[in-house]
Design a protein around this motif. Structure first.
Motif, mmCIF file in Angstrom:
data_model
loop_
_atom_site.group_PDB
_atom_site.id
_atom_site.type_symbol
_atom_site.label_atom_id
_atom_site.label_comp_id
_atom_site.label_asym_id
_atom_site.label_seq_id
_atom_site.Cartn_x
_atom_site.Cartn_y
_atom_site.Cartn_z
ATOM 1 N N TYR A 203 0.837 -1.285 0.129
ATOM 2 C CA TYR A 203 -0.014 -0.087 -0.077
ATOM 3 C C TYR A 203 0.832 1.200 0.170
ATOM 4 N N GLY A 204 1.967 1.391 -0.846
ATOM 5 C CA GLY A 204 2.809 2.576 -0.839
ATOM 6 C C GLY A 204 3.653 2.637 0.253
ATOM 7 N N ASP A 205 4.318 3.758 0.285
ATOM 8 C CA ASP A 205 5.444 4.182 1.308
ATOM 9 C C ASP A 205 4.928 4.553 2.688
ATOM 10 N N LYS A 206 5.651 4.200 3.605
ATOM 11 C CA LYS A 206 5.385 4.426 4.887
ATOM 12 C C LYS A 206 5.592 6.218 5.320
ATOM 13 N N LEU A 207 4.856 6.337 6.219
ATOM 14 C CA LEU A 207 4.975 7.638 6.601
ATOM 15 C C LEU A 207 6.169 8.020 7.366
ATOM 16 N N LYS A 208 6.718 9.430 7.144
ATOM 17 C CA LYS A 208 7.852 9.892 8.001
ATOM 18 C C LYS A 208 7.468 10.297 9.433
ATOM 19 N N ALA A 209 8.324 10.268 10.458
ATOM 20 C CA ALA A 209 7.875 10.546 11.973
ATOM 21 C C ALA A 209 6.994 11.955 11.783
ATOM 22 N N ASN A 210 7.470 12.995 10.880
ATOM 23 C CA ASN A 210 6.839 14.368 11.133
ATOM 24 C C ASN A 210 5.547 14.243 10.268
ATOM 25 N N GLN A 211 5.021 13.105 9.413
ATOM 26 C CA GLN A 211 3.871 13.097 8.882
ATOM 27 C C GLN A 211 2.987 12.229 9.587
ATOM 28 N N VAL A 212 3.362 11.588 10.624
ATOM 29 C CA VAL A 212 2.475 10.833 11.498
ATOM 30 C C VAL A 212 1.477 11.710 12.372
ATOM 31 N N ASP A 213 0.227 11.428 12.298
ATOM 32 C CA ASP A 213 -0.968 12.158 12.903
ATOM 33 C C ASP A 213 -0.851 11.893 14.292
ATOM 34 N N TRP A 214 -0.040 12.578 15.043
ATOM 35 C CA TRP A 214 0.280 12.340 16.404
ATOM 36 C C TRP A 214 -1.002 13.030 17.237
ATOM 37 N N TRP A 215 -1.443 14.115 16.604
ATOM 38 C CA TRP A 215 -2.703 14.874 17.335
ATOM 39 C C TRP A 215 -3.686 13.940 16.938
ATOM 40 N N GLY A 216 -4.047 13.536 16.069
ATOM 41 C CA GLY A 216 -5.162 12.433 15.831
ATOM 42 C C GLY A 216 -5.249 11.163 16.671
ATOM 43 N N ILE A 217 -3.892 10.686 17.011
ATOM 44 C CA ILE A 217 -3.844 9.482 18.028
ATOM 45 C C ILE A 217 -4.357 10.118 19.354
ATOM 46 N N LEU A 256 -14.263 13.995 20.520
ATOM 47 C CA LEU A 256 -14.955 13.497 19.136
ATOM 48 C C LEU A 256 -14.988 14.733 18.257
ATOM 49 N N VAL A 257 -15.347 15.948 18.779
ATOM 50 C CA VAL A 257 -15.548 16.891 17.737
ATOM 51 C C VAL A 257 -14.177 17.283 16.926
ATOM 52 N N LEU A 258 -13.266 17.524 17.848
ATOM 53 C CA LEU A 258 -11.733 17.867 17.404
ATOM 54 C C LEU A 258 -11.013 16.694 16.632
ATOM 55 N N PHE A 259 -11.569 15.476 16.925
ATOM 56 C CA PHE A 259 -10.781 14.199 16.184
ATOM 57 C C PHE A 259 -11.454 14.393 14.841
ATOM 58 N N ILE A 260 -12.756 14.403 14.780
ATOM 59 C CA ILE A 260 -13.554 14.407 13.491
ATOM 60 C C ILE A 260 -12.798 15.345 12.676
ATOM 61 N N TRP A 261 -12.503 16.826 13.032
ATOM 62 C CA TRP A 261 -12.309 17.778 12.366
ATOM 63 C C TRP A 261 -10.620 17.590 11.867
ATOM 64 N N TYR A 268 -2.576 13.050 6.115
ATOM 65 C CA TYR A 268 -2.281 11.704 6.490
ATOM 66 C C TYR A 268 -3.108 11.288 7.800
ATOM 67 N N PRO A 269 -4.127 11.103 7.754
ATOM 68 C CA PRO A 269 -5.188 11.030 8.954
ATOM 69 C C PRO A 269 -4.883 9.564 9.473
ATOM 70 N N VAL A 270 -4.757 9.173 10.902
ATOM 71 C CA VAL A 270 -4.617 8.048 11.349
ATOM 72 C C VAL A 270 -5.925 7.208 11.216
ATOM 73 N N VAL A 271 -7.158 7.841 11.112
ATOM 74 C CA VAL A 271 -8.128 6.940 10.689
ATOM 75 C C VAL A 271 -9.069 7.518 9.743
ATOM 76 N N ASN A 272 -9.252 6.678 8.822
ATOM 77 C CA ASN A 272 -9.815 7.349 7.362
ATOM 78 C C ASN A 272 -11.114 7.353 7.346
ATOM 79 N N LEU A 273 -11.799 8.522 7.913
ATOM 80 C CA LEU A 273 -13.266 8.854 8.001
ATOM 81 C C LEU A 273 -14.016 8.931 6.732
ATOM 82 N N ARG A 274 -13.141 9.222 5.654
ATOM 83 C CA ARG A 274 -13.726 9.349 4.163
ATOM 84 C C ARG A 274 -14.525 8.126 3.719
#
Length: 531
Positions: A203-217, A256-261, A268-274
């Motif tokens: 499924y393509g390349d891994k994300l770099k550390a600075n691309q990881v969605d830490w705030w999402g987590i 929940l609200v901030l996570f959805i936003w 590069y979202p940690v959860v693909n809501l789309r």
């Protein structure tokens, strides 16, 4: 167009045949079973744990809560983590984490060690459940995915029921650490089978550390962790009368609200809501939530009723549910075949909701303080039929039109909603039983008047019984009143369980027309990608 073709070819390359598919299926179902059995197996061992670890009732509840919180935090992230580390590597690592933490749980020397190890076990276990579903789905060609979900469903449905009797046997014949040690040989076997047979999609390349969605987590952990704590501890802490529950409820709402936003705006979202744009998946997640509500709710209420009202042992209470699980297990391949022959998922799911309504109504009508196992056998068999009709069609409907990496995202959503449905179900049922019991007691008390001749006779008979056992006249009278009050509470509790079954049944009945309204064709398996 070329990219889609490459994705379809990659998806097709994961389809297995013959011996390899059998081994992969067994491995995935074994891992799903390990995770789900561990959710319920500890329930019957809590008293023994309290005694040997010197814990309070509130402390010991964290053994269940820590595992549940870790589970629901990790489940939505499993698809993303699979892409980062590779499906096979992540699945094998999750089994190893689960197995090692099982050993550590068995060796815990105090309650908080056990809680910490249970949290780690839950992080490994949550991944097993969803990744196992994704692996099974991708190992079968699209036309046979109904059967794939049937095989997976056998583990998911049977698991919660096997936990209590298995736990009861191990605690009675060995000691409580063995409920964790039993995972170790199975975990070692599953690890080797995973490394040897499971393949990872590209499924393509891994994300770099600075691309990881830490705030999402962080936001996901805040929202899910807070919500799960509120659901687990709300009733015992008197819900919104407690400051901690109020604080965590607010944190869950804002999280929940901030996570959805965050997930809808980050590249590069940690959860693909789309992926929820898929109509089948969005309908399926709602139905899965209701399924979790009914599955875990009814699995929770029957052992409680048989132990608290009928005075059964934990092992006997667990064994009562086995006919229901066997029925569900037998139903799974039948439903899988029906789906392969083109029977619409919505028809089977609607029938399942209808059958579950009949089960709930039957339980409502037969419940008394003296109901025996023989009275509950056939209603529980009907429950097994209902769950069989529900699980496979709903899961197949949810994932049927997804392709490639979206299958993992979809499986994560359905897994999370099933777990949350169970948590909501148990929390709401616990609250209802408590509130309804108090209300029924208030309603029953006026019927017991001391000027009523029958009541006077009852009290005198009880008093005489205690006098014959050597108690004084006053002591015997006090004990007669205490016993009479206990009988009133028992009757009030039975009435509250009856109410819960009635409302559960109504909830499932309401679902029938909504399932039938799913637009024609949306439940059919998309086979266009295999031509």
């Amino acid at each position: 167009m070329a990219e889609n073709k490459a994705q379809i070819q990659d998806e097709d390359s994961l389809v297995e045949y013959g011996f390899r598919r059998v081994i992969i299926t067994i491995t995935a179902v074994l891992c799903a079973l390990l995770e789900i059995i561990d959710t319920t197996i500890v329930n019957v061992a809590l008293n023994d744990m309290r005694g040997s670890l010197g814990a309070t009732l509130t402390d010991i509840a964290w053994v269940i809560t820590a595992y549940a919180i870790a589970n629901v935090i990790i489940i939505p992230m499993t698809s993303w983590l699979s892409k980062q580390f590779g499906r096979r590597n992540y699945f094998a690592a999750s089994i190893i984490i689960f197995t090692i933490s099982s050993f550590l749980c068995g060796n815990a020397t105090n309650i908080w060690e056990l809680v910490a190890f249970r949290f780690i076990q839950g992080m490994g276990g949550g991944a097993l459940l969803v990744t196992a579903q994704t692996i099974i789905t991708e190992s079968y060609p699209i036309a046979k995915r109904g059967m794939a979900q049937a095989i997976y469903g056998m583990g998911v449905i049977v698991g919660p029921t096997l936990g209590p009797p298995l736990g009861g046997y191990l605690v009675d014949h060995f000691s409580w650490p063995y409920i964790f040690y039993i995972n170790i040989p199975l975990g070692i076997i599953a690890t080797f089978l995973t490394i040897l047979f499971v393949r990872s999609p590209k499924y393509g390349d891994k994300l770099k550390a600075n691309q990881v969605d830490w705030w999402g987590i962080i936001l996901l952990a805040t929202f899910i962790g807070s919500l799960q704590f509120v659901l687990e501890h709300g009733q015992q802490d008197d819900w919104f009368e407690d400051g901690t529950i109020v604080t965590l409820s607010v944190m869950a709402a804002f999280g929940l609200v901030l996570f959805i936003w965050r997930e809808l705006t980050y590249k590069y979202p940690v959860v693909n809501l789309r992926v929820l744009r898929d109509t089948n998946l969005s309908i399926g997640t709602v139905l899965t939530f209701i399924l979790g509500f009914g599955l875990f709710g009814s699995t929770f209420i029957i052992p409680i009723y048989t132990q608290s009202i009928l005075g059964w042992t934990a092992t006997d209470a667990g064994l009562l549910l086995i006919p229901s699980s066997i029925t569900t297990g037998l139903m799974m391949p039948v439903i899988g075949k029906l789906l392969e022959r083109g029977v619409p998922q919505k028809i089977l799911a609607a029938a399942g909701f209808g059958v579950f309504f009949l089960y709930s109504l039957w339980m409502y009508l037969l419940m008394t303080p003296d109901t025996g196992a023989e009275n509950m056998f056939w209603p529980l068999v009907v429950r097994g039929v209902g769950l069989g009709l529900l699980f496979v069609p709903i899961t197949t409907l949810s994932l049927s039109t997804l392709k490639g990496k979206d299958i993992g995202d979809g499986a994560a959503f359905t897994g999370m909603m099933r777990q949350l449905g169970g948590s909501f179900g148990i929390a709401i049922i616990t609250t209802f039983v408590s509130r309804f019991t108090q209300q029924h007691r208030v309603d029953l008390i006026p019927n017991i008047s001391l000027i009523d001749f029958q009541v006077q006779q009852r009290i005198q008979a009880l008093q005489q019984n205690f006098i014959q056992k050597g108690f004084s006249i006053n002591e015997s009278l006090d004990k007669a009143y205490t016993l009479l009050n206990a009988n009133v509470m028992r009757q009030a509790t039975v009435l509250s369980y009856m109410d819960v079954f009635l409302y559960l049944g109504i909830l499932f009945l309401i679902c029938v027309p909504f399932v039938l309204l799913i637009k024609k064709g949306s439940g059919k398996v998309d086979t266009s990608s295999v031509h």
